[in-house]
Design a protein around this motif. Structure first.
Motif, PDB file in Angstrom:
ATOM      1  N   MET A  95     -29.550   3.181 -23.964  1.00 49.33           N
ATOM      2  CA  MET A  95     -30.103   3.035 -25.306  1.00 49.33           C
ATOM      3  C   MET A  95     -31.300   3.951 -25.506  1.00 49.33           C
ATOM      4  O   MET A  95     -31.420   4.639 -26.528  1.00 49.33           O
ATOM      5  N   GLY A  96     -32.215   3.999 -24.509  1.00 52.50           N
ATOM      6  CA  GLY A  96     -33.380   4.871 -24.616  1.00 52.50           C
ATOM      7  C   GLY A  96     -32.988   6.339 -24.669  1.00 52.50           C
ATOM      8  O   GLY A  96     -33.583   7.124 -25.421  1.00 52.50           O
ATOM      9  N   ALA A  97     -31.981   6.713 -23.873  1.00 52.25           N
ATOM     10  CA  ALA A  97     -31.536   8.110 -23.866  1.00 52.25           C
ATOM     11  C   ALA A  97     -30.936   8.511 -25.210  1.00 52.25           C
ATOM     12  O   ALA A  97     -31.223   9.603 -25.738  1.00 52.25           O
ATOM     13  N   THR A  98     -30.108   7.654 -25.786  1.00 54.16           N
ATOM     14  CA  THR A  98     -29.510   7.978 -27.088  1.00 54.16           C
ATOM     15  C   THR A  98     -30.559   7.981 -28.192  1.00 54.16           C
ATOM     16  O   THR A  98     -30.471   8.766 -29.142  1.00 54.16           O
ATOM     17  N   MET A  99     -31.557   7.128 -28.060  1.00 54.21           N
ATOM     18  CA  MET A  99     -32.635   7.114 -29.047  1.00 54.21           C
ATOM     19  C   MET A  99     -33.450   8.404 -28.968  1.00 54.21           C
ATOM     20  O   MET A  99     -33.846   8.973 -29.993  1.00 54.21           O
ATOM     21  N   TRP A 100     -33.718   8.880 -27.742  1.00 53.41           N
ATOM     22  CA  TRP A 100     -34.450  10.142 -27.575  1.00 53.41           C
ATOM     23  C   TRP A 100     -33.636  11.307 -28.129  1.00 53.41           C
ATOM     24  O   TRP A 100     -34.190  12.185 -28.812  1.00 53.41           O
ATOM     25  N   LEU A 101     -32.332  11.320 -27.857  1.00 53.56           N
ATOM     26  CA  LEU A 101     -31.486  12.401 -28.360  1.00 53.56           C
ATOM     27  C   LEU A 101     -31.426  12.386 -29.883  1.00 53.56           C
ATOM     28  O   LEU A 101     -31.463  13.449 -30.530  1.00 53.56           O
ATOM     29  N   GLN A 102     -31.374  11.190 -30.456  1.00 52.93           N
ATOM     30  CA  GLN A 102     -31.369  11.070 -31.911  1.00 52.93           C
ATOM     31  C   GLN A 102     -32.681  11.593 -32.492  1.00 52.93           C
ATOM     32  O   GLN A 102     -32.694  12.305 -33.504  1.00 52.93           O
ATOM     33  N   LEU A 115     -40.900   3.157 -25.303  1.00 53.91           N
ATOM     34  CA  LEU A 115     -41.342   1.811 -25.647  1.00 53.91           C
ATOM     35  C   LEU A 115     -40.150   0.875 -25.833  1.00 53.91           C
ATOM     36  O   LEU A 115     -40.131  -0.247 -25.314  1.00 53.91           O
ATOM     37  N   PHE A 116     -39.135   1.327 -26.552  1.00 47.45           N
ATOM     38  CA  PHE A 116     -37.971   0.497 -26.797  1.00 47.45           C
ATOM     39  C   PHE A 116     -37.178   0.245 -25.513  1.00 47.45           C
ATOM     40  O   PHE A 116     -36.603  -0.826 -25.337  1.00 47.45           O
ATOM     41  N   THR A 117     -37.126   1.240 -24.629  1.00 48.28           N
ATOM     42  CA  THR A 117     -36.414   1.047 -23.358  1.00 48.28           C
ATOM     43  C   THR A 117     -37.045  -0.066 -22.544  1.00 48.28           C
ATOM     44  O   THR A 117     -36.358  -0.923 -21.983  1.00 48.28           O
ATOM     45  N   VAL A 118     -38.370  -0.077 -22.472  1.00 46.26           N
ATOM     46  CA  VAL A 118     -39.081  -1.111 -21.719  1.00 46.26           C
ATOM     47  C   VAL A 118     -38.868  -2.481 -22.368  1.00 46.26           C
ATOM     48  O   VAL A 118     -38.583  -3.478 -21.691  1.00 46.26           O
ATOM     49  N   MET A 119     -38.991  -2.551 -23.694  1.00 44.00           N
ATOM     50  CA  MET A 119     -38.836  -3.832 -24.381  1.00 44.00           C
ATOM     51  C   MET A 119     -37.418  -4.368 -24.262  1.00 44.00           C
ATOM     52  O   MET A 119     -37.200  -5.559 -24.040  1.00 44.00           O
ATOM     53  N   PHE A 120     -36.431  -3.496 -24.385  1.00 43.89           N
ATOM     54  CA  PHE A 120     -35.042  -3.934 -24.382  1.00 43.89           C
ATOM     55  C   PHE A 120     -34.523  -4.244 -22.983  1.00 43.89           C
ATOM     56  O   PHE A 120     -33.443  -4.803 -22.839  1.00 43.89           O
ATOM     57  N   ALA A 121     -35.263  -3.880 -21.949  1.00 47.20           N
ATOM     58  CA  ALA A 121     -34.794  -4.104 -20.584  1.00 47.20           C
ATOM     59  C   ALA A 121     -34.565  -5.583 -20.306  1.00 47.20           C
ATOM     60  O   ALA A 121     -33.690  -5.936 -19.502  1.00 47.20           O
ATOM     61  N   TRP A 122     -35.308  -6.472 -20.950  1.00 46.39           N
ATOM     62  CA  TRP A 122     -35.191  -7.908 -20.708  1.00 46.39           C
ATOM     63  C   TRP A 122     -34.558  -8.649 -21.886  1.00 46.39           C
ATOM     64  O   TRP A 122     -34.552  -9.872 -21.904  1.00 46.39           O
ATOM     65  N   MET A 123     -34.037  -7.912 -22.838  1.00 45.45           N
ATOM     66  CA  MET A 123     -33.411  -8.531 -23.991  1.00 45.45           C
ATOM     67  C   MET A 123     -31.928  -8.821 -23.710  1.00 45.45           C
ATOM     68  O   MET A 123     -31.347  -8.272 -22.781  1.00 45.45           O
ATOM     69  N   PRO A 124     -31.288  -9.700 -24.508  1.00 44.50           N
ATOM     70  CA  PRO A 124     -29.859  -9.974 -24.319  1.00 44.50           C
ATOM     71  C   PRO A 124     -29.035  -8.697 -24.328  1.00 44.50           C
ATOM     72  O   PRO A 124     -29.244  -7.814 -25.176  1.00 44.50           O
ATOM     73  N   ALA A 125     -28.103  -8.589 -23.397  1.00 44.33           N
ATOM     74  CA  ALA A 125     -27.307  -7.370 -23.259  1.00 44.33           C
ATOM     75  C   ALA A 125     -26.509  -7.073 -24.525  1.00 44.33           C
ATOM     76  O   ALA A 125     -26.289  -5.904 -24.873  1.00 44.33           O
ATOM     77  N   TRP A 143     -27.526  -1.877 -30.306  1.00 40.78           N
ATOM     78  CA  TRP A 143     -28.448  -0.786 -30.621  1.00 40.78           C
ATOM     79  C   TRP A 143     -27.954   0.541 -30.031  1.00 40.78           C
ATOM     80  O   TRP A 143     -28.095   1.595 -30.645  1.00 40.78           O
ATOM     81  N   THR A 144     -27.364   0.480 -28.836  1.00 39.75           N
ATOM     82  CA  THR A 144     -26.866   1.697 -28.196  1.00 39.75           C
ATOM     83  C   THR A 144     -25.703   2.289 -28.988  1.00 39.75           C
ATOM     84  O   THR A 144     -25.673   3.504 -29.257  1.00 39.75           O
ATOM     85  N   ILE A 145     -24.743   1.455 -29.370  1.00 40.97           N
ATOM     86  CA  ILE A 145     -23.597   1.929 -30.145  1.00 40.97           C
ATOM     87  C   ILE A 145     -24.060   2.442 -31.504  1.00 40.97           C
ATOM     88  O   ILE A 145     -23.558   3.461 -32.011  1.00 40.97           O
ATOM     89  N   SER A 146     -25.050   1.775 -32.085  1.00 37.28           N
ATOM     90  CA  SER A 146     -25.594   2.229 -33.365  1.00 37.28           C
ATOM     91  C   SER A 146     -26.221   3.612 -33.228  1.00 37.28           C
ATOM     92  O   SER A 146     -26.050   4.482 -34.095  1.00 37.28           O
ATOM     93  N   ASN A 147     -26.938   3.850 -32.115  1.00 35.65           N
ATOM     94  CA  ASN A 147     -27.524   5.177 -31.881  1.00 35.65           C
ATOM     95  C   ASN A 147     -26.450   6.240 -31.706  1.00 35.65           C
ATOM     96  O   ASN A 147     -26.561   7.353 -32.254  1.00 35.65           O
ATOM     97  N   ILE A 148     -25.408   5.927 -30.929  1.00 32.08           N
ATOM     98  CA  ILE A 148     -24.338   6.902 -30.692  1.00 32.08           C
ATOM     99  C   ILE A 148     -23.625   7.248 -31.995  1.00 32.08           C
ATOM    100  O   ILE A 148     -23.345   8.421 -32.278  1.00 32.08           O
ATOM    101  N   PHE A 149     -23.352   6.232 -32.790  1.00 24.82           N
ATOM    102  CA  PHE A 149     -22.702   6.480 -34.083  1.00 24.82           C
ATOM    103  C   PHE A 149     -23.621   7.287 -34.997  1.00 24.82           C
ATOM    104  O   PHE A 149     -23.169   8.175 -35.728  1.00 24.82           O
ATOM    105  N   GLY A 150     -24.926   7.000 -34.935  1.00 21.10           N
ATOM    106  CA  GLY A 150     -25.880   7.763 -35.741  1.00 21.10           C
ATOM    107  C   GLY A 150     -25.932   9.220 -35.335  1.00 21.10           C
ATOM    108  O   GLY A 150     -26.098  10.112 -36.187  1.00 21.10           O
ATOM    109  N   LEU A 151     -25.796   9.483 -34.036  1.00 28.76           N
ATOM    110  CA  LEU A 151     -25.761  10.878 -33.569  1.00 28.76           C
ATOM    111  C   LEU A 151     -24.562  11.612 -34.156  1.00 28.76           C
ATOM    112  O   LEU A 151     -24.670  12.775 -34.571  1.00 28.76           O
TER     113      LEU A 151
END
Length: 527
Positions: free
Chosen positions: A452-459, A491-501, A507-515
């Protein structure tokens, strides 16, 4: 002079218009960052302050120990549950459709009121005559239990199960020559070593005069609470399960209180007058099952207000449609992970008009870079004039430096709604997807948060190519936005590390589709 100042083409009017436009832009940027900071703070506080197992030594009243070893036991059952009946007590309620260990179907069913000393009790109180007590031995005939006191008053109890609702119907026949008064009461006793879940209410629940009353575990560990109502219910709710009782009689007093290392919820109703030679029936209903809206809605026909106990949160108007869509998709693809992916794609397609407008605006800003650089250089010593010319340039090209944030703002309510849906949905409990055994829990290998963090950075990288480089002045809103956005993927990578998968998957699929959307729009714009 006045005429000159009132002239719409005057320098003063242009400067004032530029100042107002810049103020609006700054306010928009401020609102955006308040949203982002709110999300960050909310998640961090949820992570840091999530309580673990709540244990307390507060003693309000001693538990009355009653030896019921001499009372025989029997079993009641339905397609959904089985339970043990021992005199006035009902305990060891097994939910047959739900495994105790969500990741292991062979772990046996979920058990409510199965711990030592935990039970639900339905009894009666009377003055002047004997009534069944916890040590009373009833005569059983099928699902009917009978007992007769020394005065000739007959007590017949019939216990039935409808779904997850256990109904106790007590018929009292007065064979004496005097009127008698019988007051019903019921109670639930359970351990207080319950876990609280961040974002989902758990603790006691009471339905009082059509209003829902909540008290979380720490509060009821410290003091007792009492309610007066014509009708309602009281009990306890966990993240996925609830146990409540409801007496179908008026003028009730309901309480919840700590009892050493246990919690008790009880209710007592007004006495029922029974004339000589007549009988009366008192009904008490117990719900022992999942916090599933569809199941609770069905049980609401028996226990009014029960479907209101589901905690949908602030964005309830999004949570219900999301849950409905996820259940429908899962019934087709037979996997909640795939259902989340399909739902994400459907939501992004629905937002396509706004997303396209946002990305098109960013692409237009790329073409404005030479002109923006010229304005910044030409008016480097005239801040007001530079901002006025910048605003005029934005208006000419019908764009804004904040337009790229629109898709993120739109997703904020969806984000919170999906988080709540993942935590309150019993179906999500133990939902598998690839290496993830429970979509309602964190990714054990942190693969999804990193992706998720990688796709967010690429976006963000692709967006920066469509956004003009600022002159990096400290008071430039665009420069401030660019500097702050650089840290968002980390920041989002750290926060999402403990969030529900499941949430991270969305969020990851949303980033990929946004790319993909961004690449398509840039390609079309170049052509």
């Amino acid at each position: 002079m006045v005429k000159y100042l009132n002239n719409n083409t005057s320098g003063f009017q242009q400067w004032n218009a530029a100042r107002e436009a810049n103020t609006k832009k700054s306010r928009l940027g401020g609102i955006l960052w308040w949203f982002i900071l709110f999300i960050a703070s909310w998640w961090l506080l949820s992570w840091w302050m999530t309580p673990n197992t709540t244990k307390t030594d507060v003693i309000d009243t001693k538990i009355e120990t009653v030896d019921v070893s001499g009372v025989p036991t029997s079993e009641i059952s339905s397609e959904n549950l089985t339970a043990t009946v021992q005199g006035l007590r009902i305990s060891d309620v097994k939910l047959l459709d739900y495994a105790a260990d969500a990741s292991n179907d062979e772990s046996g069913p979920v058990v409510l009121l199965g711990a030592d000393g935990a039970y639900a009790l339905v009894g009666m109180i009377a003055n002047g005559i004997d009534v069944p007590t916890q040590t009373t031995v009833w005569e059983q005939n099928g699902d009917t239990y009978s007992w007769r006191n020394s005065d000739g008053v007959e007590f017949n109890r019939k216990i039935t199960v409808d779904g997850y609702v256990i109904s106790v119907n007590d018929t009292i026949k007065n064979n004496t020559s005097d009127a008698i008064a019988i007051a019903p009461y019921a109670e639930i006793l359970r351990a207080n070593d319950m876990e609280s879940s961040a974002g989902v209410y758990s603790g006691s629940v009471a339905y009082v005069n059509s209003d829902l009353e909540h008290e979380d575990w720490p509060r009821i560990a410290d003091k007792s609470y009492a309610y007066s109502t014509d009708s309602g219910f009281i009990g306890f709710v966990d993240q996925y399960w609830e146990t409540v009782l409801s007496i179908a009689s008026p003028d009730q007093t309901m309480r919840v209180k700590p009892l050493g290392d246990m919690f008790m919820a009880d209710a007592a109703a007004a006495a029922v007058q029974i004339a000589p030679g007549t009988d009366a029936t008192i009904t008490t209903n117990l719900y022992m099952g999942p916090r599933d809206h569809r199941i609770l809605q069905s049980a609401d026909a028996i226990i009014s207000g029960l479907d209101e106990t589901v905690d949908y949160g602030w964005f309830w108007f999004f949570v219900r449609p999301i849950l409905w869509l996820l259940h429908i998709l899962n019934s087709v693809v037979m996997n909640y992970g795939v259902a989340i992916i399909i739902m994400t794609l459907l939501l992004r397609l629905a937002m396509w008009p706004l997303t396209r407008k946002s990305y098109t605006s960013m692409a237009a800003m790329q073409k404005m870079q030479p002109e923006m650089a010229r304005i910044q250089k030409l008016y480097a010593n005239d801040r007001a004039r530079m901002q006025m010319e910048m605003m005029r340039l934005y208006q000419t090209h019908k764009t804004s430096p904040m337009s790229g944030c629109l898709p993120m703002l739109i997703q904020i309510p969806i984000f919170f709604a999906l988080y709540k849906a993942l935590l309150i949905s019993v179906q999500m409990r133990g939902a598998h997807f690839l290496w993830i055994s429970d979509l309602a829990s964190m990714d054990p290998y942190f693969i999804l948060p990193i992706l998720m963090g990688a796709t967010m950075w690429l976006q963000q990288y692709m967006q920066s190519a469509s956004t003009p480089k600022s002159d990096a002045k400290k008071d430039d809103p665009v420069a401030q936005t660019q500097r702050m956005m650089k840290w968002m993927p980390l920041l989002f990578t750290v926060m999402f590390a403990w969030m529900p998968a499941g949430l991270v998957l969305y969020w990851t699929i949303s980033n990929i589709f946004g790319l993909g959307q961004m690449y398509y729009i840039k390609k079309v714009t170049r052509n």
